[in-house]
Design a protein around this motif. Structure first.
Motif, mmCIF file in Angstrom:
data_model
loop_
_atom_site.group_PDB
_atom_site.id
_atom_site.type_symbol
_atom_site.label_atom_id
_atom_site.label_comp_id
_atom_site.label_asym_id
_atom_site.label_seq_id
_atom_site.Cartn_x
_atom_site.Cartn_y
_atom_site.Cartn_z
ATOM 1 N N ARG A 239 -8.149 2.061 3.726
ATOM 2 C CA ARG A 239 -8.918 3.122 3.077
ATOM 3 C C ARG A 239 -8.076 3.836 2.027
ATOM 4 N N ARG B 8 -5.405 2.600 0.568
ATOM 5 C CA ARG B 8 -4.873 1.701 -0.441
ATOM 6 C C ARG B 8 -5.847 1.451 -1.581
ATOM 7 N N GLU C 296 3.019 1.578 4.441
ATOM 8 C CA GLU C 296 1.950 0.602 4.587
ATOM 9 C C GLU C 296 0.669 1.375 4.795
ATOM 10 N N THR D 184 -3.182 2.505 5.044
ATOM 11 C CA THR D 184 -4.364 1.850 5.580
ATOM 12 C C THR D 184 -5.226 1.350 4.427
#
Lengths: 335, 454
Positions: free
Chosen positions: A246, A248, A242, A244
């Motif tokens: 930033r 992603r 998952e 963050t």
């Protein structure tokens, strides 16, 4: 008398007329002779003049004629030479019959070569195909044998393929003996490695084929200790990423590009020069010099290595003195 | 239908990525299936929305979008132009730079379908900068990607010499030449077709092909088990051979003619056609080359083609090739005549006379020309005999002309001519006095004493 006078007069008239005729005739002859003479003279003059002219030009005319005859002769000869040369040249170089024949033979030889090579190539390919087919069949047979391993004959009961009336067992029997029994496993779905790699960050559950951890060899030493639940382990191991916000966001999106611009600005003109101010105790530790272990003895530096290079062990000496060397030793290594 | 398209449009802009992907995939499948659906999609103006967000999307969306564009562009010229007009080409080129091979494959397939229709569309594809990326795609390890990239390059370069030159400048030839050795049959098909489309435009391009050292390798393709590989290989050789005599000479020297002849002998149907035309082109350049074709036993497969094939254009091509072989000198015509092919040609010529079809007319014209060319050089009288009995008027003229050339000099031939009943036939022919035919007949009659003529 009148008649005599008339007669004499007429006589005189006729004689006069006759004389006139004769004179006239004679004068005419003279004139004619003169004219003839004149024309003869003219002809003579013209004859001589023309002869003279011709004799003057005679040389030239003859030379010209001779020259033309020579030229014609030479042309003839030249044509003959050219004819021979051209025939020779064409036969030798342009339409060389023998070269053409050799070339065609070479072409046919080359063709034969090429044809044979291609034939070999085709045969090779066919052989490969056949080999592949054979291998496939072999594999099939082996697989079948593994599946039907239970048909193997035992000590008591002969199997199907091992009838007592035969002299030697069937080849199928031999195969069965050689093969390992097949246990039915669930089919592994083959997913390509690349796909797995890409799928991993975005998938919400572990990869489909992993139901349990892989089986370890049965005869190894079991490690001791309490173990965690395998499901928990799997969950932890394959926990989806998952990232963050930033991370992603893709590199090419507009906010990322905007951030890049400000980042560059900052790199170019930083406000502080030392961004990270040092902590005092950290620096103290960092500034202390730690000498190397080879050179440091228990109480500081050793003299060996700088002051002297030879070690002396008097306790080991047999006599009172050290070894005596044959040659004088190197001065530098003395004390 | 339009209902579906309108419903799909908002789904393309959905937040969830997998919905977007599936919507694009659905559009692609609809467009692929039917022309009208594709037109409906274009009319509904979905294309800009499909491609606007393409650079930031993930690879499944890119693949689905490329599939949709390909489905639309493949049907017709107008649809392809519509695709180009909404700026899809730049997006497809961006897709070509992606890492995933599936995306690259989809993008290059779409570009291939766009470029296939027209020279301007190909030029648009080239202007978008696709060609260097395609050459990079060819070097990738995945076979499907190589296939599609090769077929796209072939579609681009087939329209004009400048486009072919652009493809060559991107360095495609070396890579394509290496891939001829690959064992995959479909890949070889595409590679060979790409090379032949490049080579067909000009002499320089064909010479570049030859310098890339394809020659002995291409001959192994002619022995491949796949029919279309053989056909495309023969096409490549044909395109190279047709430009200049030197190139044909080179092909003959490397044994290409033998390979082509074997290839013709082993195939059936349309697959033979490029091989036949290769032989025709090689023989047409000069008499030495046509002698080389004869020496490599080229005439018998051509005769078989003439006799066995049913297709009209293949027969015409075989007849043309035979005409090219036989027209140079008496030797060549003799070799052709010895193979007993003249009656077959005559049959074709006479046979198709009655039909009015355009294609038939073409083959009839070609056979007539071929026959005329061969006959004008043929001095081999036994082959001419049967023609004497069956030929129609305009062919008869040539046949008798040949007889009249040969008979005055050869006494044995004269005897044969009489005994075989040829002289009688000649007498039966009626010709207008003063025509060429009458002259020939007179010449023949003069060879014989009066009693025999009566």
């Amino acid at each position: 008398y009148f008649y005599i006078f008339r007669a004499i007069d007429e006589d005189r008239k006729t004689k006069y007329i006759a004389a006139l005729k004769i004179q006239r005739w004679f004068r005419a002859c003279r004139v004619r002779a003169y004219l003839r003479h004149l024309s003869k003279m003219a002809t003579l003059i013209q004859k001589w003049w023309r002869g003279y002219l011709r004799r003057k030009n005679f040389r030239e005319v003859v030379e010209r004629a001779y020259f033309i005859r020579k030229l014609k002769f030479y042309n003839e000869m030249a044509v003959r030479i050219q004819k021979m040369w051209r025939g020779y040249y064409v036969r030798k170089y342009i339409h060389n019959f023998y070269a053409l024949k050799k070339y065609l033979e070479a072409v046919s030889v080359n063709n034969e070569l090429v044809r044979s090579e291609l034939q070999e190539y085709a045969e090779m390919k066919e052989n490969e195909e056949k080999m592949k087919d054979l291998e496939k069949k072999e594999k099939e047979k082996k697989y079948q044998a593994r599946k039907m391993h239970y048909l193997l004959s035992t000590e008591q009961i002969p199997g199907i393929y091992n009838s007592p009336f035969r002299k030697s067992p069937d080849p199928m029997e031999l195969l069965l003996r050689k093969s390992k029994p097949l246990t039915h496993r669930k089919q592994k779905t083959e997913s390509s490695f690349a796909d797995e790699l890409y799928d991993w960050p975005t998938c919400k559950k572990p990869p489909a084929f992993v139901r349990a951890l892989p089986l370890l060899p049965a005869d190894r030493q079991k490690p001791q200790g309490p173990f965690r639940d395998p499901a928990e382990v799997l969950r932890q191991r394959y926990k989806p990423l998952e990232p963050t916000l930033r991370v992603r966001e893709s590199m090419n999106s507009p906010p990322a590009k905007a951030r890049e611009a400000t980042g560059r600005e900052e790199w170019r003109s930083p406000i502080h020069d030392n961004e990270f101010l040092p902590f005092s105790s950290y620096h103290k530790k960092a500034e202390k010099y730690e000498p190397s272990l080879c050179k440091s003895g228990k109480y500081g530096r050793e003299a060996y290595g700088t002051k002297h290079f030879r070690e002396v062990h008097p306790k080991k000496w047999i006599a009172e003195r050290d070894f005596e060397t044959l040659f004088s030793s190197i001065v530098l290594f003395e004390k | 239908n339009s209902g579906i398209v309108c419903l799909l449009r908002p789904l393309l802009l959905d937040v969830v990525p997998s919905i977007r992907q599936t919507a694009a995939l659905a559009l692609g499948r609809l467009a692929d299936y039917d022309v009208e659906l594709a037109e409906a999609i274009v009319k509904a103006g979905i294309l800009p929305q499909l491609i606007c967000s393409l650079p930031e999307e993930n690879r499944y969306y890119k693949k689905a979008a490329a599939f949709a564009l390909r489905g639309i562009a493949k049907h017709s010229l107008q649809l392809a132009q519509a695709v180009v007009q909404c700026g899809a080409l730049e997006m497809l080129v961006i897709c070509l730079e992606d890492f995933d091979p599936g995306v690259k494959e989809g993008a290059s397939w779409a570009l291939g379908y766009v470029a296939r229709h027209n020279a301007e569309l190909s030029q648009a594809v080239v202007d978008a900068g696709a060609v260097p990326l395609l050459v990079l795609c060819i070097q990738e390890p995945e076979i499907a990607l190589k296939r599609i990239a090769a077929s796209t390059l072939s579609d681009i370069s087939k329209h004009s010499p400048e486009l072919a030159q652009t493809v060559v400048d991107a360095g495609a030839i070396a890579h394509l030449a290496q891939m001829i050795l690959n064992p995959d049959a479909k890949l070889k098909r595409q590679v060979l077709s790409a090379l032949s489309q490049i080579a067909k435009h000009s002499v320089d391009l064909a010479e570049l092909m030859v310098e890339a050292e394809i020659f002995p390798v291409v001959l192994t393709c002619l022995k491949d088990s796949d029919e279309y590989v053989k056909k495309n290989g023969a096409t490549l050789i044909r395109e190279i051979a047709k430009h200049t005599p030197e190139l044909s000479q080179f092909i003959v020297n490397s044994g290409g003619v033998a390979a082509v002849i074997d290839c013709i002998g082993s195939c059936k149907g349309t697959v033979r056609l490029p091989g036949i035309m290769t032989l025709g082109y090689v023989a047409a350049h000069s008499e030495n080359l046509s002698m080389a074709v004869i020496v490599s036993k080229g005439i018998s497969p051509l005769c078989d083609c003439l006799i066995e094939e049913h297709e009209d254009h293949i027969k015409a091509a075989a007849a043309w090739a035979l005409g090219q072989i036989g027209r140079h000198t008496a030797e060549h015509a003799r070799h052709v005549a010895v193979a007993n092919v003249l009656p077959t040609l005559l049959d074709i010529f006479v046979d198709t006379r009655s039909s009015e079809d355009l294609k038939m007319k073409a083959s009839r014209f070609v056979t007539k020309k071929a026959l005329k060319n061969i006959l004008q050089r043929c001095t081999y009288l036994p082959a001419l005999e049967p023609l004497l009995h069956e030929a129609p008027h305009n062919i008869m003229k040539h046949v008798i002309g040949q007889f009249s050339k040969v008979l005055p000099h050869d006494s044995k031939a004269r005897r044969l001519f009489v005994t075989s009943g040829g002289l009688k036939k000649v007498q039966e022919i009626k010709a207008e006095p003063g025509s060429l035919l009458q002259e020939y007949i007179n010449t023949i009659n003069n060879c014989y004493p009066e009693e025999i003529v009566r």
